[in-house]
Design an enzyme around this catalytic site. Structure first.
Site, mmCIF file in Angstrom:
data_model
loop_
_atom_site.group_PDB
_atom_site.id
_atom_site.type_symbol
_atom_site.label_atom_id
_atom_site.label_comp_id
_atom_site.label_asym_id
_atom_site.label_seq_id
_atom_site.Cartn_x
_atom_site.Cartn_y
_atom_site.Cartn_z
ATOM 1 N N ASP A 138 -12.959 -16.316 9.470
ATOM 2 C CA ASP A 138 -11.552 -16.064 9.208
ATOM 3 C C ASP A 138 -10.685 -15.533 10.367
ATOM 4 O O ASP A 138 -10.934 -14.509 10.958
ATOM 5 C CB ASP A 138 -11.833 -14.465 8.239
ATOM 6 C CG ASP A 138 -10.151 -14.110 7.992
ATOM 7 O OD1 ASP A 138 -9.333 -14.539 8.385
ATOM 8 O OD2 ASP A 138 -10.262 -13.132 7.025
ATOM 9 N N TYR A 143 1.028 -1.165 -0.026
ATOM 10 C CA TYR A 143 0.111 -0.115 0.083
ATOM 11 C C TYR A 143 0.937 1.173 0.052
ATOM 12 O O TYR A 143 0.832 2.225 0.908
ATOM 13 C CB TYR A 143 -1.050 -0.076 1.240
ATOM 14 C CG TYR A 143 -2.134 -1.101 0.941
ATOM 15 C CD1 TYR A 143 -3.165 -0.485 0.146
ATOM 16 C CD2 TYR A 143 -2.055 -2.300 1.536
ATOM 17 C CE1 TYR A 143 -4.345 -1.382 -0.107
ATOM 18 C CE2 TYR A 143 -3.162 -3.053 1.299
ATOM 19 C CZ TYR A 143 -4.235 -2.801 0.347
ATOM 20 O OH TYR A 143 -5.278 -3.641 0.379
ATOM 21 N N LYS A 157 -1.260 -16.277 8.786
ATOM 22 C CA LYS A 157 -0.266 -15.250 9.706
ATOM 23 C C LYS A 157 0.435 -16.037 10.893
ATOM 24 O O LYS A 157 1.451 -16.401 10.578
ATOM 25 C CB LYS A 157 -1.413 -14.330 10.269
ATOM 26 C CG LYS A 157 -1.543 -13.256 9.109
ATOM 27 C CD LYS A 157 -2.054 -11.727 9.789
ATOM 28 C CE LYS A 157 -2.302 -11.006 8.617
ATOM 29 N NZ LYS A 157 -3.299 -10.548 8.348
ATOM 30 N N TYR A 191 -12.363 -7.098 6.890
ATOM 31 C CA TYR A 191 -11.060 -7.253 5.916
ATOM 32 C C TYR A 191 -10.932 -8.770 5.821
ATOM 33 O O TYR A 191 -10.625 -9.491 6.845
ATOM 34 C CB TYR A 191 -10.039 -6.464 6.547
ATOM 35 C CG TYR A 191 -8.764 -6.596 5.656
ATOM 36 C CD1 TYR A 191 -8.687 -6.035 4.336
ATOM 37 C CD2 TYR A 191 -7.766 -7.396 5.723
ATOM 38 C CE1 TYR A 191 -7.479 -6.200 3.575
ATOM 39 C CE2 TYR A 191 -6.647 -7.731 5.036
ATOM 40 C CZ TYR A 191 -6.548 -7.005 3.902
ATOM 41 O OH TYR A 191 -5.616 -7.189 3.107
HETATM 42 C C1 PLP Z 1 -3.982 -10.433 6.936
HETATM 43 C C2 PLP Z 1 -5.406 -10.844 6.696
HETATM 44 C C3 PLP Z 1 -5.813 -11.513 5.665
HETATM 45 C C4 PLP Z 1 -5.105 -11.661 4.378
HETATM 46 O O1 PLP Z 1 -4.176 -12.286 4.424
HETATM 47 P P1 PLP Z 1 -2.596 -12.238 3.717
HETATM 48 O O2 PLP Z 1 -1.655 -13.318 4.124
HETATM 49 O O3 PLP Z 1 -2.204 -10.822 3.619
HETATM 50 O O4 PLP Z 1 -3.311 -12.669 2.205
HETATM 51 C C5 PLP Z 1 -7.179 -11.968 5.744
HETATM 52 N N1 PLP Z 1 -8.031 -11.908 6.756
HETATM 53 C C6 PLP Z 1 -7.593 -11.199 7.716
HETATM 54 C C7 PLP Z 1 -8.651 -11.264 8.941
HETATM 55 C C8 PLP Z 1 -6.472 -10.784 7.850
HETATM 56 O O5 PLP Z 1 -6.192 -10.106 9.015
#
Ligand code: PLP
Length: 428
Positions: A247, A18, A276, A146
């Site tokens: 997620d 970004y 992550k 997100y």
């Molecule tokens: C960081 C994140 C993503 C995307 O993961 P990337 O490894 O950056 O593609 C998706 N959902 C949540 C909640 C995130 O924090």
């Protein structure tokens, strides 16, 4: 390459997340990292408050992580996953199945969080297709959510604050419910869930799944919401025959005080994404877990296979990092550590509450958030944090901390004291 050359070449050729090319915003060259410290090429050391975006939960350069990866490297760095398998992938999948809610039994590995979201969405669509409901191809999600930067993931990010508004014509059209107003540790009223319920009532025939971040809406605003909301969302998904995707890419592996945020509500999703912190910040890896109901239905329906398979699927080095990181986590007193960090963040950030320009200070688990009235000026604030000896990367109106779980009380105090001092200096 000296420091000046590196900076020049970076500015000339390298795009950062970004960011603009040839931007005036500084980027800081890192020479190495150890424990909770980033060592800059110019010799300065910074206490890490970001865990490299939620990932480095055990800190950097961990001897056991390093050893496990060197051992794996001497066996193999990578083999394709079509028609072949290997111990790191199988052991990691089995461990993930053990640690996540019981019903989640099937694991699909991919390279990044965003891709694991794409995979989850494809699973949901293929599940309904296999059940003869091919018109269920859309998704319902929460505003201020997100889920990543790829196209399907972008389509379920907040349409306005989600950083992707300019792509709106190119994105699949999804449904959005209001962001939960009921805050963490509070109950969830009929009114709080009404928006989600209404969308389901009207659109359930075309909706494959509800997708949401359990408990913490992270990048979309760092809001912590009611566990009861999650429970009610689960009930509504069952009632309206819609799958539920959690997620847990940011919240997974202990960050909120539970191993997975869904445990605050004792809710099991049909599909769960993790990423992550999965590899302790060593290598890029994500996983999409699902129930046997979903995986068997897909496998028994038309065309009888799940239509996805990344080239670097289940990379052995990444899986080894995941396995080792999970062992370090589960063998450590992580719950005590997260609680200790929670208390340290509450105490340390509390003085921000009284500063002009601060609307809210909130803490959950090892996440501390200072919300400001106006977006920060990165040109101004970033160098001040570095001068204060800490690595903090604000975002919009949010200055937030999510340090590695191994951070000492003294370092945590330095981190929060720097936030108080820098926020005070920019707001006054
Ligand atoms: C960081 C994140 C993503 C995307 O993961 P990337 O490894 O950056 O593609 C998706 N959902 C949540 C909640 C995130 O924090």
């Amino acid at each position: 390459m000296d420091l000046q050359q590196l900076t020049q070449l970076d500015q000339a050729h390298v795009w950062h997340p970004y960011s603009a090319i040839d931007s005036s915003l500084p980027v800081y060259p890192v020479a190495s990292a150890e424990g909770v410290r980033l060592k800059l090429l110019d010799g300065r050391e910074l206490i890490d408050g970001m865990s490299s975006w939620w990932c480095a939960i055990h800190g950097y350069n961990h001897p056991e992580m390093n050893r496990a990866l060197i051992t794996q490297l001497s066996d193999m760095a990578h083999v394709m996953f079509g028609g072949l398998t290997h111990r790191p992938a199988v052991a990691l999948a089995a461990r993930l199945v053990e640690l996540t809610p019981d019903a989640l039994q099937t694991v699909f590995f991919s390279d990044s969080g965003s891709v694991s979201i794409e995979v989850a969405m494809k699973m949901a669509i293929q599940y309904w297709h296999a059940k003869g409901k091919a018109n269920k191809q859309q998704f319902l999600t929460l505003r201020q959510g997100y889920h990543g930067d790829t196209f399907a993931a972008m389509s379920v990010c907040d349409p306005i604050t989600g950083m992707h508004a300019l792509f709106s014509q190119a994105l699949a059209q999804q449904f959005f419910a209001d962001s939960p107003r009921c805050r963490f540790a509070n109950s969830c009223s009929d009114e709080d869930i009404a928006s989600l319920e209404q969308q389901l009532m009207i659109q359930h025939n075309t909706i494959a799944a509800v997708i949401l971040e359990p408990i913490v809406q992270a990048t979309g605003g760092m809001h912590f919401y009611s566990a009861e909301y999650l429970q009610r969302a689960r009930v509504l998904c069952d009632q309206y025959e819609v799958l539920l995707i959690h997620d847990e890419i940011a919240t997974g592996f202990g960050r909120t005080g539970e191993l997975f945020a869904c445990e605050h509500a004792r809710v099991t999703p049909d599909i769960m994404c993790v990423g992550k912190a999965l590899t302790g910040g060593y290598l890029t890896l994500a996983a999409t877990l699902t129930t046997l109901t979903v995986s068997e239905t897909i496998s028994q329906g038309e065309p009888g296979i799940f239509m996805h398979g990344p080239t670097f699927m289940a990379n052995p080095l990444a899986c080894t990092a995941g396995l080792t990181s999970l062992r370090l986590l589960t063998e450590s007193p992580w719950q005590k550590n997260v609680l200790r960090i929670e208390q340290g963040l509450k105490k340390g950030l509390q003085p921000c509450q009284h500063l002009t320009g601060v609307i809210d200070v909130r803490v959950l688990g090892a996440i501390g958030v200072v919300e400001l009235t106006t977006p920060v000026d990165m040109n101004k604030i970033q160098p001040r944090f570095v001068e204060a000896g800490v690595w903090v990367r604000p975002f919009g109106r949010l200055v937030y901390l999510m340090p590695p779980y191994i951070i000492s009380d003294t370092d945590l105090q330095s981190l929060t004291a720097a936030v108080v001092a820098v926020v005070d200096s920019i707001c006054s």
